[in-house]
Design a protein around this motif. Structure first.
Motif, PDB file in Angstrom:
ATOM      1  N   THR A   1     -14.403  -2.399  15.920  1.00 45.13           N
ATOM      2  CA  THR A   1     -15.134  -1.206  15.448  1.00 45.13           C
ATOM      3  C   THR A   1     -16.642  -1.347  15.542  1.00 45.13           C
ATOM      4  O   THR A   1     -17.354  -0.350  15.446  1.00 45.13           O
ATOM      5  CB  THR A   1     -14.775  -0.916  13.981  1.00 45.13           C
TER       6      THR A   1
ATOM      7  N   LYS B   1      -6.786  -4.511   8.739  1.00 42.97           N
ATOM      8  CA  LYS B   1      -7.002  -3.161   9.265  1.00 42.97           C
ATOM      9  C   LYS B   1      -8.496  -2.988   9.559  1.00 42.97           C
ATOM     10  O   LYS B   1      -9.320  -2.968   8.628  1.00 42.97           O
ATOM     11  CB  LYS B   1      -6.535  -2.132   8.233  1.00 42.97           C
TER      12      LYS B   1
ATOM     13  N   ALA C   1      -8.676  -3.761   4.958  1.00 38.53           N
ATOM     14  CA  ALA C   1      -7.469  -4.031   4.173  1.00 38.53           C
ATOM     15  C   ALA C   1      -6.628  -5.126   4.821  1.00 38.53           C
ATOM     16  O   ALA C   1      -6.307  -5.046   6.012  1.00 38.53           O
ATOM     17  CB  ALA C   1      -6.642  -2.755   4.030  1.00 38.53           C
TER      18      ALA C   1
ATOM     19  N   HIS D   1       0.816  -1.218   0.000  1.00 40.70           N
ATOM     20  CA  HIS D   1       0.000   0.000   0.000  1.00 40.70           C
ATOM     21  C   HIS D   1       0.846   1.264   0.000  1.00 40.70           C
ATOM     22  O   HIS D   1       0.339   2.359  -0.295  1.00 40.70           O
ATOM     23  CB  HIS D   1      -0.964  -0.002   1.190  1.00 40.70           C
TER      24      HIS D   1
ATOM     25  N   THR E   1      -3.102  -4.306  -0.737  1.00 38.39           N
ATOM     26  CA  THR E   1      -3.293  -3.683   0.581  1.00 38.39           C
ATOM     27  C   THR E   1      -2.240  -4.146   1.581  1.00 38.39           C
ATOM     28  O   THR E   1      -2.246  -3.711   2.735  1.00 38.39           O
ATOM     29  CB  THR E   1      -4.681  -4.043   1.131  1.00 38.39           C
TER      30      THR E   1
ATOM     31  N   SER F   1     -10.502  -0.554  10.350  1.00 43.37           N
ATOM     32  CA  SER F   1     -11.245   0.604   9.830  1.00 43.37           C
ATOM     33  C   SER F   1     -11.566   0.499   8.348  1.00 43.37           C
ATOM     34  O   SER F   1     -12.457   1.200   7.853  1.00 43.37           O
ATOM     35  CB  SER F   1     -10.460   1.892  10.080  1.00 43.37           C
ATOM     36  N   THR F   2     -10.856  -0.397   7.624  1.00 41.74           N
ATOM     37  CA  THR F   2     -11.085  -0.502   6.184  1.00 41.74           C
ATOM     38  C   THR F   2     -11.281  -1.923   5.672  1.00 41.74           C
ATOM     39  O   THR F   2     -11.815  -2.119   4.580  1.00 41.74           O
ATOM     40  CB  THR F   2      -9.889   0.103   5.411  1.00 41.74           C
TER      41      THR F   2
ATOM     42  N   ARG G   1     -16.324  -5.082   7.894  1.00 40.25           N
ATOM     43  CA  ARG G   1     -15.805  -4.574   6.622  1.00 40.25           C
ATOM     44  C   ARG G   1     -15.096  -5.738   5.947  1.00 40.25           C
ATOM     45  O   ARG G   1     -14.110  -6.242   6.463  1.00 40.25           O
ATOM     46  CB  ARG G   1     -14.846  -3.399   6.852  1.00 40.25           C
TER      47      ARG G   1
ATOM     48  N   PRO H   1      -7.520  -3.230  -3.795  1.00 34.20           N
ATOM     49  CA  PRO H   1      -8.616  -2.268  -3.632  1.00 34.20           C
ATOM     50  C   PRO H   1      -9.824  -2.625  -4.491  1.00 34.20           C
ATOM     51  O   PRO H   1      -9.690  -3.171  -5.595  1.00 34.20           O
ATOM     52  CB  PRO H   1      -7.983  -0.946  -4.092  1.00 34.20           C
ATOM     53  N   GLN H   2     -11.001  -2.333  -3.996  1.00 35.25           N
ATOM     54  CA  GLN H   2     -12.228  -2.573  -4.750  1.00 35.25           C
ATOM     55  C   GLN H   2     -12.209  -1.799  -6.061  1.00 35.25           C
ATOM     56  O   GLN H   2     -12.763  -2.247  -7.073  1.00 35.25           O
ATOM     57  CB  GLN H   2     -13.442  -2.162  -3.910  1.00 35.25           C
TER      58      GLN H   2
ATOM     59  N   ASP I   1      -5.248   0.314  15.160  1.00 37.88           N
ATOM     60  CA  ASP I   1      -6.048  -0.020  13.978  1.00 37.88           C
ATOM     61  C   ASP I   1      -5.459  -1.199  13.198  1.00 37.88           C
ATOM     62  O   ASP I   1      -5.339  -1.151  11.982  1.00 37.88           O
ATOM     63  CB  ASP I   1      -6.166   1.213  13.059  1.00 37.88           C
TER      64      ASP I   1
END
Length: 545
Positions: A434, A272, A277, A183, A247, A274-275, A438, A444-445, A516
């Protein structure tokens, strides 16, 4: 390259002449072909040898096989195996399809019936040549009907990565090469990060053409299963690679590779929260089946993260509320006990039961749940387990089937029919961190606009806060404290030991988060979660923060 075997008739008997090299010990003079690929003299039919091959037979058979293989005579070599029909086309393709010549095979000392060896050869195609070298091994067995010493045929005899039905080939590559980067733009190679090898092959297969590269000339293994990617073994002429961003975090990946190598069989994944990844994926062994992403096994008490979330959502417990933790608890025909039959004093909280990994505190609440499908619903609706994840590579996305009675009790503590891998448990931990699922991704999408899986609901802020508080307690003074001691930041954890039929020692599971980043690991027959898998997770968390 293949010379072909010639058969001459002398005095009414057949004599095999292979590539100009005499194989007197394996001639067919006066013999009839045996059903296992060996040969047998009619006069010797009553004197068939039994028992393991002798050291002399092992040396003689392996040498004959190596000589025929090196000479490019697939027919002669296959006659020295217990499966002529299976061996001959694979050995023939070695020279014809893979263009491998100038073969030199050097055997090592036999270990019992196994003979290790190294292969040094040259691959030549369209004016390009490069050396190829690797190591493998074969086993010499006694033919079932002939009693002769024969090579036990398997595709791995020819190359350790060759599988049943797969083919070795050399030519213009089927898809352009890629330059995969993390990344932050750091280049990722299978040489530096061996566990990424199968992933990079898959990414090349899926995104090579769209990434803007051009084909080169290569030697590769083409699997029998068309859904699986080709495995590149050698590049004779470079094409133009197309860039594919992943990622992955190179530092976390390097730590993951180091950590799993400390055990004979281990997997770890970092995500991760929050995302979604994926920051690291590592396996030992690094080649072959990607257990970290595709494994399926019981995760032990690490699944109590999900069970606790379900119990908190239903209002049956609170983090600071009392929860019984007796030595044993019975549900229908299943009796569940704690490790070494420990118990906690009356008045102990649910957080204490979670942090000390008390099985009975969870099992005693099944009657109050009064819904056999509750855990399966929690898995799918909140944690995204069992949905069709589109990570960018092939994954197994976990399974919590609906069960009843004793089997349901086993599920509450991560045993029975629950099936997870390190990716699934890292994702469950990320969701707990969280409160929202996710879907994990490794590219990445935006690369292909694929549809990601979404859970139907999230955890409430109250449940999320209580769940992470319990995980923090586990990392601070519970069963995960020792493993997480060196990890900084806002941290939490959960240990697990999964009992497996036929194993004397449990599989070691551990999952945790730091700020995170969430990670989960499994070490086969590693025992307690904090002892083996815990340090693996800690090493990755420290590198990836």
């Amino acid at each position: 390259m293949r010379s072909g075997a010639k058969v001459a008739v002398i005095g009414g008997a057949f004599v095999l002449v292979a590539g100009g090299i005499g194989y007197g010990a394996y001639s067919m003079l006066g013999d009839t072909v045996g059903g296992d690929g060996g040969t047998r003299s009619a006069s010797e039919s009553s004197k068939v040898k039994t028992g393991p091959p002798s050291a002399e037979e092992i040396a003689e058979t392996s040498k004959g096989f190596f000589d025929a293989w090196a000479a490019g005579d697939a027919t002669a070599a296959s006659l020295l195996t217990n499966n002529e029909a299976g061996a001959e086309p694979v050995l023939a393709s070695y020279g014809e399809d893979a263009r491998i010549g100038k073969v030199k095979i050097t055997p090592g000392p036999a270990v019992g019936t196994k003979v290790p060896y190294t292969v040094k050869a040259t691959v030549s195609y369209d004016g390009e040549s490069k050396p190829l070298s690797y190591a493998s091994e074969l086993t010499v067995v006694r033919g079932l009907t002939t009693g002769k010493a024969l090579v036990d045929w398997a595709p791995t005899v020819v190359h350790p990565q060759l599988t049943e039905g797969a083919t070795l080939k050399t030519g213009e590559s089927s898809t352009p090469m890629i330059e995969a980067v993390d990344h932050n733009g750091k280049v990722l190679t299978k040489e530096k990060y061996p566990s990424l090898g199968p992933i990079l092959d898959t990414l090349r297969e899926k995104y090579g053409e769209s990434a803007g590269g051009s084909p080169g000339v290569e030697t590769w293994i083409e699997p029998a299963d068309e859904t699986q990617p080709d495995v590149n073994l050698l590049t004779l002429a470079e094409g133009k690679p197309g860039k594919v961003q992943t990622t992955i975090d190179a530092d976390a990946q390097a730590a993951a590779e180091r950590a799993v190598k400390k055990f004979p069989e281990a997997s770890v994944v970092a995500v991760k929260p929050s995302t979604g990844a994926i920051r690291a994926v590592a396996n030992n062994p690094a080649t072959g089946f990607n257990a970290a992403l595709q494994g399926k096994q019981a995760p032990g008490s690490t699944l109590k993260i999900m069970t606790a979330a379900m119990l908190l959502e239903k209002g049956l417990v609170t983090a600071n509320g009392a929860a019984e933790c007796p030595k044993e608890a019975r549900y229908y025909t299943r009796t569940i006990h704690n490790l070494k039959h420990f118990s906690l004093p009356d008045g102990s909280t649910f957080t204490q039961s979670f942090a000390k990994s008390c099985n009975t505190a969870f099992v005693k609440l099944i009657d109050d749940v009064d819904d056999d499908s509750a855990l399966a619903k929690e898995a799918r609706e909140v944690f995204g387990i069992g949905l069709d994840w589109k990570s960018g590579v092939v994954t197994t996305d976990g399974s919590v089937p609906e069960e009843v009675e004793g089997e349901a009790a086993a599920q509450y503590i991560g045993q029975g029919t629950v099936q997870m891998n390190a990716l699934n448990m890292a994702s469950i931990t990320a969701t707990a961190r969280t409160g929202r699922f996710r879907q994990p991704v490794i590219v990445p999408q935006s690369l292909d606009n694929r549809q990601l899986a979404t859970a139907s609901r999230s955890l409430s802020p109250s449940v999320t806060q209580q769940l992470t508080t319990m995980m923090r307690a586990t990392a601070a003074w519970g069963t995960g404290a020792e493993a997480m001691a060196s990890v900084g930041g806002d941290k939490g954890a959960k240990t697990g030991s999964a009992e497996v039929d036929g194993q004397d020692t449990s599989n070691s599971w551990f999952t945790g988060f730091s700020d995170d980043l969430a990670a989960a690991a499994v070490v086969q027959t590693g025992g307690h979660g904090g002892d083996a898998a815990g340090p693996v997770v800690a090493e990755v968390l420290k590198a990836g923060r």
